[in-house]
Enzyme design. Sequence first.
Site, mmCIF file in Angstrom:
data_model
loop_
_atom_site.group_PDB
_atom_site.id
_atom_site.type_symbol
_atom_site.label_atom_id
_atom_site.label_comp_id
_atom_site.label_asym_id
_atom_site.label_seq_id
_atom_site.Cartn_x
_atom_site.Cartn_y
_atom_site.Cartn_z
ATOM 1 N N LYS A 49 -9.615 -5.451 10.540
ATOM 2 C CA LYS A 49 -10.759 -4.826 9.856
ATOM 3 C C LYS A 49 -12.013 -4.785 10.732
ATOM 4 O O LYS A 49 -12.833 -3.881 10.609
ATOM 5 C CB LYS A 49 -11.058 -5.548 8.538
ATOM 6 C CG LYS A 49 -9.969 -5.302 7.487
ATOM 7 C CD LYS A 49 -10.312 -5.927 6.155
ATOM 8 C CE LYS A 49 -9.135 -5.792 5.193
ATOM 9 N NZ LYS A 49 -9.414 -6.391 3.881
ATOM 10 N N SER A 99 0.803 -1.224 0.000
ATOM 11 C CA SER A 99 0.000 0.000 0.000
ATOM 12 C C SER A 99 0.838 1.278 0.000
ATOM 13 O O SER A 99 0.485 2.226 -0.713
ATOM 14 C CB SER A 99 -0.974 -0.014 1.185
ATOM 15 O OG SER A 99 -1.929 -1.030 0.983
ATOM 16 N N ASP A 147 -13.069 -2.707 -0.437
ATOM 17 C CA ASP A 147 -12.625 -3.975 -1.029
ATOM 18 C C ASP A 147 -13.547 -4.446 -2.162
ATOM 19 O O ASP A 147 -13.091 -4.880 -3.220
ATOM 20 C CB ASP A 147 -12.548 -5.079 0.034
ATOM 21 C CG ASP A 147 -11.279 -4.983 0.875
ATOM 22 O OD1 ASP A 147 -10.291 -4.388 0.418
ATOM 23 O OD2 ASP A 147 -11.289 -5.521 1.998
ATOM 24 N N ALA A 159 -16.195 -17.606 3.217
ATOM 25 C CA ALA A 159 -17.235 -16.839 3.925
ATOM 26 C C ALA A 159 -16.601 -16.005 5.030
ATOM 27 O O ALA A 159 -17.240 -15.697 6.028
ATOM 28 C CB ALA A 159 -18.292 -17.789 4.487
HETATM 29 P P1 NDP Z 1 -10.680 -14.889 6.861
HETATM 30 O O1 NDP Z 1 -9.750 -15.503 7.841
HETATM 31 O O2 NDP Z 1 -11.692 -13.899 7.333
HETATM 32 O O3 NDP Z 1 -11.518 -16.073 6.122
HETATM 33 C C1 NDP Z 1 -10.885 -17.215 5.697
HETATM 34 C C2 NDP Z 1 -11.820 -18.014 4.781
HETATM 35 O O4 NDP Z 1 -11.022 -19.005 4.125
HETATM 36 C C3 NDP Z 1 -12.916 -18.769 5.516
HETATM 37 O O5 NDP Z 1 -14.025 -18.860 4.653
HETATM 38 C C4 NDP Z 1 -12.267 -20.130 5.752
HETATM 39 O O6 NDP Z 1 -13.211 -21.191 5.893
HETATM 40 C C5 NDP Z 1 -11.519 -20.315 4.458
HETATM 41 N N1 NDP Z 1 -10.360 -21.207 4.549
HETATM 42 C C6 NDP Z 1 -9.239 -21.034 5.289
HETATM 43 N N2 NDP Z 1 -8.368 -22.041 5.050
HETATM 44 C C7 NDP Z 1 -8.947 -22.860 4.136
HETATM 45 C C8 NDP Z 1 -8.552 -24.064 3.497
HETATM 46 N N3 NDP Z 1 -7.355 -24.616 3.749
HETATM 47 N N4 NDP Z 1 -9.392 -24.627 2.596
HETATM 48 C C9 NDP Z 1 -10.580 -24.059 2.333
HETATM 49 N N5 NDP Z 1 -11.039 -22.934 2.927
HETATM 50 C C10 NDP Z 1 -10.218 -22.337 3.814
HETATM 51 O O7 NDP Z 1 -9.736 -14.278 5.710
HETATM 52 P P2 NDP Z 1 -10.092 -13.079 4.720
HETATM 53 O O8 NDP Z 1 -11.481 -13.278 4.261
HETATM 54 O O9 NDP Z 1 -9.729 -11.791 5.356
HETATM 55 O O10 NDP Z 1 -9.030 -13.271 3.522
HETATM 56 C C11 NDP Z 1 -9.154 -14.303 2.546
HETATM 57 C C12 NDP Z 1 -8.165 -14.094 1.411
HETATM 58 O O11 NDP Z 1 -8.442 -12.929 0.654
HETATM 59 C C13 NDP Z 1 -6.701 -13.944 1.842
HETATM 60 O O12 NDP Z 1 -5.903 -14.711 0.944
HETATM 61 C C14 NDP Z 1 -6.412 -12.465 1.670
HETATM 62 O O13 NDP Z 1 -5.040 -12.225 1.430
HETATM 63 C C15 NDP Z 1 -7.269 -12.159 0.452
HETATM 64 N N6 NDP Z 1 -7.638 -10.730 0.332
HETATM 65 C C16 NDP Z 1 -7.209 -10.016 -0.773
HETATM 66 C C17 NDP Z 1 -7.545 -8.688 -0.953
HETATM 67 C C18 NDP Z 1 -7.075 -7.944 -2.171
HETATM 68 O O14 NDP Z 1 -7.161 -6.707 -2.211
HETATM 69 N N7 NDP Z 1 -6.579 -8.616 -3.196
HETATM 70 C C19 NDP Z 1 -8.396 -7.969 0.032
HETATM 71 C C20 NDP Z 1 -8.811 -8.803 1.146
HETATM 72 C C21 NDP Z 1 -8.421 -10.116 1.274
HETATM 73 P P3 NDP Z 1 -13.884 -21.543 7.309
HETATM 74 O O15 NDP Z 1 -15.029 -20.588 7.469
HETATM 75 O O16 NDP Z 1 -14.331 -22.951 7.150
HETATM 76 O O17 NDP Z 1 -12.822 -21.377 8.350
#
Ligand code: NDP
Length: 266
Positions: free
Chosen positions: A66, A17, A102, A128
């Site tokens: 966040k 950023s 986002d 999710a």
């Molecule tokens: P969270 O921790 O809030 O959510 C994680 C999600 O991933 C949950 O749905 C979780 O499932 C699932 N998950 C985690 N590990 C696994 C796995 N091994 N297999 C399948 N599902 C899995 O993370 P965020 O939502 O904040 O971030 C998610 C991704 O998005 C990251 O890679 C982040 O870097 C990226 N991102 C990119 C942005 C951009 O500007 N390009 C902006 C924001 C995020 P469960 O509910 O079952 O635990």
Amino acid sequence: MTDRYAVFGHPIAHSRSPLIHAAFARQTGQDMRYEAILAPLDGFAASVAAFVAAGGRGANVTVPFKEDAFRLAQRLAPRAERAGAVNTLTFAANEILGDNTDGAGLVADLTRNLGREPAGQRILLLGAGGAARGVIEPLLDRQPAALVIANRTVARAQELARLFGRGVAACGFDAVDGPYDLVINATAASLAGELPPLSPAVFAADALAYDMMYGRDTPFLAFARTHGAATADGLGMLVEQAAEAFQLWRGVRPDTAPVIASLRAA
Ligand code: NDP
């Protein structure tokens, strides 16, 4: 006086950023400085308060703060309220405003940079968590033909489907039907080098597979390519959400294309 902005996270050293906002400031002739601040895991609010006291005008917020930022904001943009998370803070005279750029960043990347208008498309959203939740409303606003959320923990996907309504459906990875025109990976699986267990039948003939993760090829994108889908990583989303925040703060929208190109080249 040069206006100060920052991104708060933990960790934060990897954040692009500061580079992105410095490029925007140069391009638009804005007198501003943008730094990365490592906030202690239990000290986000205090860290932000110190920055405001030192003259900070606004901040971006990344993992894992966040939701803290959502609670800290005294007034919320409707899209941030629905997302349940804030990635952009503006420090006004008497209050802290919270917004979430986002989802707008993702939609801008799809429509402006990738030529993929979500209207009329069948969309599969994997995950999710916070990132998934933040993009649902902006995607729905483009009027897709369908939006299905698939998550490892099915109850979390169902909760989001209930929250947003508007025809959103939810299921586990094993129950995903297909095909979809747009498959968006908003899980953290790529961070761990893992692939959500998906059938190749999820990809329509001209599908785009989009991974929000950026900076390296992911098992999800490799899987999608093997099964004939076009692919994109989340770098464009990162730059577009930054442009949206920049516009909120400075009232001018920077040109994102050269910034995306230079980050890719680096
Ligand atoms: P969270 O921790 O809030 O959510 C994680 C999600 O991933 C949950 O749905 C979780 O499932 C699932 N998950 C985690 N590990 C696994 C796995 N091994 N297999 C399948 N599902 C899995 O993370 P965020 O939502 O904040 O971030 C998610 C991704 O998005 C990251 O890679 C982040 O870097 C990226 N991102 C990119 C942005 C951009 O500007 N390009 C902006 C924001 C995020 P469960 O509910 O079952 O635990």
